[in-house]
Scaffold this motif. Structure first.
Motif, PDB file in Angstrom:
ATOM      1  N   LYS A 241       0.837  -1.207   0.000  1.00 28.85           N
ATOM      2  CA  LYS A 241       0.000   0.000   0.000  1.00 28.85           C
ATOM      3  C   LYS A 241       0.867   1.251   0.000  1.00 28.85           C
ATOM      4  CE  LYS A 241      -4.373  -1.422   0.194  1.00 28.85           C
ATOM      5  NZ  LYS A 241      -5.641  -0.848  -0.229  1.00 28.85           N
ATOM      6  N   CYS A 242       1.610   1.465   1.099  1.00 27.43           N
ATOM      7  CA  CYS A 242       2.336   2.735   1.186  1.00 27.43           C
ATOM      8  C   CYS A 242       3.562   2.737   0.279  1.00 27.43           C
ATOM      9  CB  CYS A 242       2.723   3.033   2.631  1.00 27.43           C
ATOM     10  SG  CYS A 242       4.041   1.999   3.289  1.00 27.43           S
ATOM     11  N   ILE A 244       6.538   2.576   1.209  1.00 25.12           N
ATOM     12  CA  ILE A 244       7.695   3.208   1.852  1.00 25.12           C
ATOM     13  C   ILE A 244       7.972   2.636   3.250  1.00 25.12           C
ATOM     14  CG2 ILE A 244       7.626   5.369   0.534  1.00 25.12           C
ATOM     15  CD1 ILE A 244       6.079   6.622   2.888  1.00 25.12           C
ATOM     16  N   GLY A 245       7.559   1.384   3.453  1.00 24.62           N
ATOM     17  CA  GLY A 245       7.952   0.696   4.686  1.00 24.62           C
ATOM     18  C   GLY A 245       7.231   1.134   5.944  1.00 24.62           C
ATOM     19  N   LYS A 246       6.005   1.609   5.816  1.00 29.09           N
ATOM     20  CA  LYS A 246       5.277   2.056   7.007  1.00 29.09           C
ATOM     21  C   LYS A 246       4.022   1.231   7.295  1.00 29.09           C
ATOM     22  CE  LYS A 246       7.885   5.829   6.580  1.00 29.09           C
ATOM     23  NZ  LYS A 246       9.287   5.501   6.851  1.00 29.09           N
ATOM     24  N   CYS A 247       3.289   0.862   6.246  1.00 33.54           N
ATOM     25  CA  CYS A 247       1.941   0.324   6.461  1.00 33.54           C
ATOM     26  C   CYS A 247       1.928  -1.137   6.874  1.00 33.54           C
ATOM     27  CB  CYS A 247       1.067   0.544   5.224  1.00 33.54           C
ATOM     28  SG  CYS A 247       1.270  -0.679   3.918  1.00 33.54           S
ATOM     29  N   GLY A 248       3.059  -1.809   6.764  1.00 30.49           N
ATOM     30  CA  GLY A 248       3.213  -3.102   7.420  1.00 30.49           C
ATOM     31  C   GLY A 248       2.774  -4.352   6.689  1.00 30.49           C
ATOM     32  N   ARG A 249       2.090  -4.246   5.528  1.00 33.82           N
ATOM     33  CA  ARG A 249       1.496  -5.487   5.030  1.00 33.82           C
ATOM     34  C   ARG A 249       2.423  -6.357   4.184  1.00 33.82           C
ATOM     35  NH1 ARG A 249      -3.641  -4.031   3.537  1.00 33.82           N
ATOM     36  NH2 ARG A 249      -3.222  -2.215   4.809  1.00 33.82           N
ATOM     37  N   GLY A 251       5.366  -7.387   4.785  1.00 36.69           N
ATOM     38  CA  GLY A 251       6.469  -7.936   5.575  1.00 36.69           C
ATOM     39  C   GLY A 251       6.752  -9.388   5.259  1.00 36.69           C
ATOM     40  N   TYR A 256      10.805  -5.763   4.493  1.00 39.97           N
ATOM     41  CA  TYR A 256       9.606  -5.361   3.771  1.00 39.97           C
ATOM     42  C   TYR A 256       9.911  -5.453   2.278  1.00 39.97           C
ATOM     43  CZ  TYR A 256       7.259  -3.582   7.931  1.00 39.97           C
ATOM     44  OH  TYR A 256       6.633  -3.484   9.144  1.00 39.97           O
TER      45      TYR A 256
ATOM     46  N   VAL B 102       9.551   4.350  12.978  1.00 40.30           N
ATOM     47  CA  VAL B 102       8.958   3.866  11.724  1.00 40.30           C
ATOM     48  C   VAL B 102       8.669   5.025  10.773  1.00 40.30           C
ATOM     49  CG1 VAL B 102       6.969   2.690  10.685  1.00 40.30           C
ATOM     50  CG2 VAL B 102       7.888   1.886  12.863  1.00 40.30           C
ATOM     51  N   HIS B 107      14.997   4.741   5.540  1.00 42.10           N
ATOM     52  CA  HIS B 107      15.323   3.433   4.962  1.00 42.10           C
ATOM     53  C   HIS B 107      16.553   3.444   4.071  1.00 42.10           C
ATOM     54  CE1 HIS B 107      11.683   1.795   6.611  1.00 42.10           C
ATOM     55  NE2 HIS B 107      10.997   2.749   6.071  1.00 42.10           N
ATOM     56  N   PHE B 115      11.079   8.858   1.831  1.00 41.47           N
ATOM     57  CA  PHE B 115      10.583   7.715   2.579  1.00 41.47           C
ATOM     58  C   PHE B 115      10.129   8.066   3.991  1.00 41.47           C
ATOM     59  CE2 PHE B 115      11.049   4.196  -0.287  1.00 41.47           C
ATOM     60  CZ  PHE B 115      11.780   4.784  -1.304  1.00 41.47           C
ATOM     61  N   CYS B 252       0.190  -0.496  11.527  1.00 45.33           N
ATOM     62  CA  CYS B 252      -0.202  -0.903  10.187  1.00 45.33           C
ATOM     63  C   CYS B 252      -1.436  -0.120   9.739  1.00 45.33           C
ATOM     64  CB  CYS B 252      -0.506  -2.390  10.151  1.00 45.33           C
ATOM     65  SG  CYS B 252       0.992  -3.363  10.351  1.00 45.33           S
ATOM     66  N   PHE B 253      -1.442   0.229   8.472  1.00 49.99           N
ATOM     67  CA  PHE B 253      -2.611   0.967   7.978  1.00 49.99           C
ATOM     68  C   PHE B 253      -2.955   0.569   6.556  1.00 49.99           C
ATOM     69  CE2 PHE B 253       1.077   3.795   7.214  1.00 49.99           C
ATOM     70  CZ  PHE B 253       0.927   4.116   5.865  1.00 49.99           C
ATOM     71  N   PHE B 278      -5.872  -8.363   5.079  1.00 51.88           N
ATOM     72  CA  PHE B 278      -4.698  -7.499   5.180  1.00 51.88           C
ATOM     73  C   PHE B 278      -3.657  -7.824   4.101  1.00 51.88           C
ATOM     74  CE2 PHE B 278      -0.668  -6.314   7.524  1.00 51.88           C
ATOM     75  CZ  PHE B 278      -0.880  -4.958   7.496  1.00 51.88           C
ATOM     76  N   ARG B 288      -0.614 -14.857   4.269  1.00 53.06           N
ATOM     77  CA  ARG B 288      -0.985 -15.128   5.661  1.00 53.06           C
ATOM     78  C   ARG B 288      -2.479 -15.409   5.732  1.00 53.06           C
ATOM     79  NH1 ARG B 288       3.080 -11.074   6.648  1.00 53.06           N
ATOM     80  NH2 ARG B 288       1.631  -9.382   7.101  1.00 53.06           N
TER      81      ARG B 288
END
Lengths: 276, 344
Positions: A241-242, A244-249, A251, A256, B102, B107, B115, B252-253, B278, B288
């Motif tokens: 999504k983002c 840029i290594g922030k939104c977490g999905r 991983g 990331y 974060v 990065h 970033f 997470c978003f 997700f 997952r």
């Protein structure tokens, strides 16, 4: 401070349906603002978030090479809601692009070396970027071998260019399809089998992209041929999504895909559980 | 160190408000959360952990990234004053520093600014953080497992201690010291006042349950990827995601568009690794797809991956997840299970 969440406006210059069922289309985009184009520096292997306002964004590898100035090329398979919307686009429409994101194929390390590119189906996008880039700087590289497989002849992408590349003396292009069909004069057989048959020199650098099953069965062939683990590269796909290594999905382990990848060596991936 | 009488707190908060919008623990419906206050009278002083974590002050549950329409894209213009947060306990103060790692991480990319997250930075970088000593830790608290404690002063601008009828304030960062120096109405704290802190600290620490040594946690959990322990732990989990929403460090978003083609907005919303969607890709492939994988992801991220990337566990021991879990999954029990686990 720059804001990476804001897409760059781009104009759809050209749309090409790659196969008879029109499920794969290639989009050539040009920069609406000249300055955006000048600031957009990318290399083969990187990706972008393709943005349709009102629908959302999806990540795609950049299929054009930085040597093709002024345009960005993306090949999109009609799969979900954003890609569906992309397929409704007409030439002249304005879309958004965020990028370039992610890392790239280590083409600097390929200099003076032989390179093997292995691709399957429509995962040939960033491989096209790499190949076009290397052919533009042909004298920098040794022998270039391309093994490209598709289910049927219809499912190759960039067919016109494949014909041109096929004529080149300085490129060994091997095309293969899964099952024989009339009037197909190239190879028949799955990519792993063909790779074994071609038996590329294990001192080469290798980039492999394709469906997970193809990679899963081709990797052992490369390892058996004695390719070094840190000379085999692939590009991973995840929902991102983002970017840029922030939104977490996206991983995988503590990495990331969007920032540490999408390009990883086998040496890196074998240490990350469930990366494939 | 200076002191402000509790009866004079309104005057101090008014003073802070000249420069900042003040966020503090207050009631929101039936819950407690950090919200912007108009006056000091709205502050609830005796809650240790607000129901909702303070991450929403800088990283709201939903946030407009930009609006689009006929005139192109427009990013929301921030017209508010910078943010001051009053009443943060140290667990919450440290959670903000983790989130900052974060959101301000470049990065190691060539274009450094590209970033970083501008929406977070715009709010957090100019903020003033009041870190209040926690006089009465709860039975669900375990900040001490991570080497922190209820009277920790680090990572804040101003340290506050609630002592009898006064607040003692100590400037910690340069910014905090400079700010306090501007408030002329504060009295100097006496030696007797300061002596009371030691006593309060001792008392607060006595409320904390027994400490578990987690020095081996990072390494141990990293070895359990393929072990059946995750099935055991996730068996009970209903993947409701409540833990991730109240968590002060979960970041997470999702990014999603609201509106039509010609007019609308792009927003980001908290999302959760507990949800199947997700990671589900358009092709149907889901890395997952089963609950066990998602539970493993959550805890590996907390106690292994984040340490790998940023040198700290992504958990402050605030205990909110323990409080809200509908099936009584207690993360402390999980940590103990991991530490005691014998690899097959």
């Amino acid at each position: 401070m720059s804001n990476t969440y804001i897409p760059i406006p781009m104009k759809v210059e050209k749309i090409l349906a790659e196969n008879p069922d029109r499920s794969l289309r290639t989009y050539d985009l040009s920069f609406v603002n000249e300055a955006d184009g000048k600031n957009f520096h990318y290399v083969p292997g990187q990706f972008c978030e393709f943005s349709i306002l009102g629908k959302g964004e999806s990540p795609f590898g950049i299929a054009s090479s930085p040597t093709e100035e002024g345009i960005l090329k993306f090949t999109v398979s009609r799969t979900g809601s954003v890609t569906n919307e992309i397929h409704y686009l007409q030439e002249g429409d304005i879309v958004g692009v965020r990028g370039p994101l992610g890392n790239w194929y280590p083409f600097e390390k390929f200099k003076g070396k032989d390179v093997v590119i292995i691709g399957g189906g429509f995962a040939f996008t960033t491989l096209r970027s790499l190949l076009v880039f290397m052919l533009e700087n042909r004298e920098d590289y040794g022998k270039i071998t391309v093994i490209y497989g598709a289910r049927t002849p219809d499912f190759f992408i960039y067919k016109e260019e494949l014909q041109e590349w096929d004529k080149r003396e300085d490129l060994n292009l091997i095309l293969t399809i899964d099952k024989p069909v009339p009037e197909w004069d190239k190879l028949c057989g799955f990519v792993p089998v063909v790779t074994k048959e071609v038996s590329p020199d294990p001192n080469s650098w290798c980039v492999i992209c394709g469906p997970p099953a193809m990679i899963k069965f081709t990797l052992p062939v490369l390892l058996e041929l004695n390719f070094a683990h840190d000379k085999i590269y692939t590009s991973l796909e995840r929902r991102m999504k983002c970017g840029i290594g922030k939104c977490g999905r996206c991983g995988i382990g503590s990495k990331y895909v969007c920032i540490d990848g999408p390009v990883f060596s086998y040496e890196e991936l074998k240490k990350i559980p469930d990366a494939f | 160190m200076v002191k402000i009488k509790k009866t004079r707190l309104k005057d101090f908060i008014d003073f802070v408000q000249q420069e900042y919008d003040v966020f503090a623990p207050t009631e929101v419906g039936k819950k407690t959360a950090f919200k912007k206050i108009d006056s000091a009278f709205e502050i609830i002083h005796d809650i240790v952990n607000t129901d909702r974590s303070p991450k929403e002050v800088f990283f709201p549950q939903s946030e407009v990234l930009f609006e689009y329409g006929k005139d192109g894209l427009k990013t929301p213009e921030r017209k508010e004053k910078p943010i001051a947060v009053w009443g943060l306990r140290h667990c919450d103060t440290s959670s903000l520093t983790m989130l900052n790692k974060v959101f301000s991480d470049a990065h190691q990319m060539p274009d450094k600014d590209m970033f970083k997250d501008p929406y977070w930075k715009e709010k957090y970088d100019n903020s003033l953080i009041f870190n209040q000593a926690c006089n009465t830790p709860l039975s669900t608290c375990f900040c001490h497992w991570f080497g922190r404690g209820p009277f920790d002063k680090t990572s804040s601008d101003i340290f506050v201690v609630d002592v009898d009828d006064v607040f003692l304030l100590e400037g910690i960062s340069e910014k905090g010291k400079a700010f306090l120096a501007k408030y002329e109405k504060a009295e100097q704290a006496t030696k007797e006042d300061e002596a009371k802190i030691t006593e309060l600290k001792r008392k607060a620490e006595s409320f904390l349950a027994e400490k578990t040594d987690i020095s081996e946690l990072f390494e141990k959990i990293g070895k359990l990827w393929d072990e059946p322990i995750w099935e055991e732990i996730s068996g009970k989990c209903v993947n409701c995601g409540a833990c991730t929403f109240v968590c002060s460090t979960c970041h997470c978003f999702d990014v999603s568009d609201e509106g039509k083609k010609g007019k609308g907005k792009r927003i980001r919303l908290w999302d959760s690794c507990m949800f199947q969607l997700f990671t589900k890709e358009a092709s149907g492939h889901n890395p997952r797809g089963i609950s066990t994988q998602r539970v493993r992801q959550r805890f590996m991220h907390k106690y292994n991956y984040f340490m790998d990337n940023y040198g700290v566990h992504l958990c402050t021991g605030c205990g909110r997840c323990v409080q809200v879990c509908p099936v009584n999954l207690d993360v402390r029990e999980l940590i103990k299970k991991v530490l005691d686990y014998k690899i097959s």
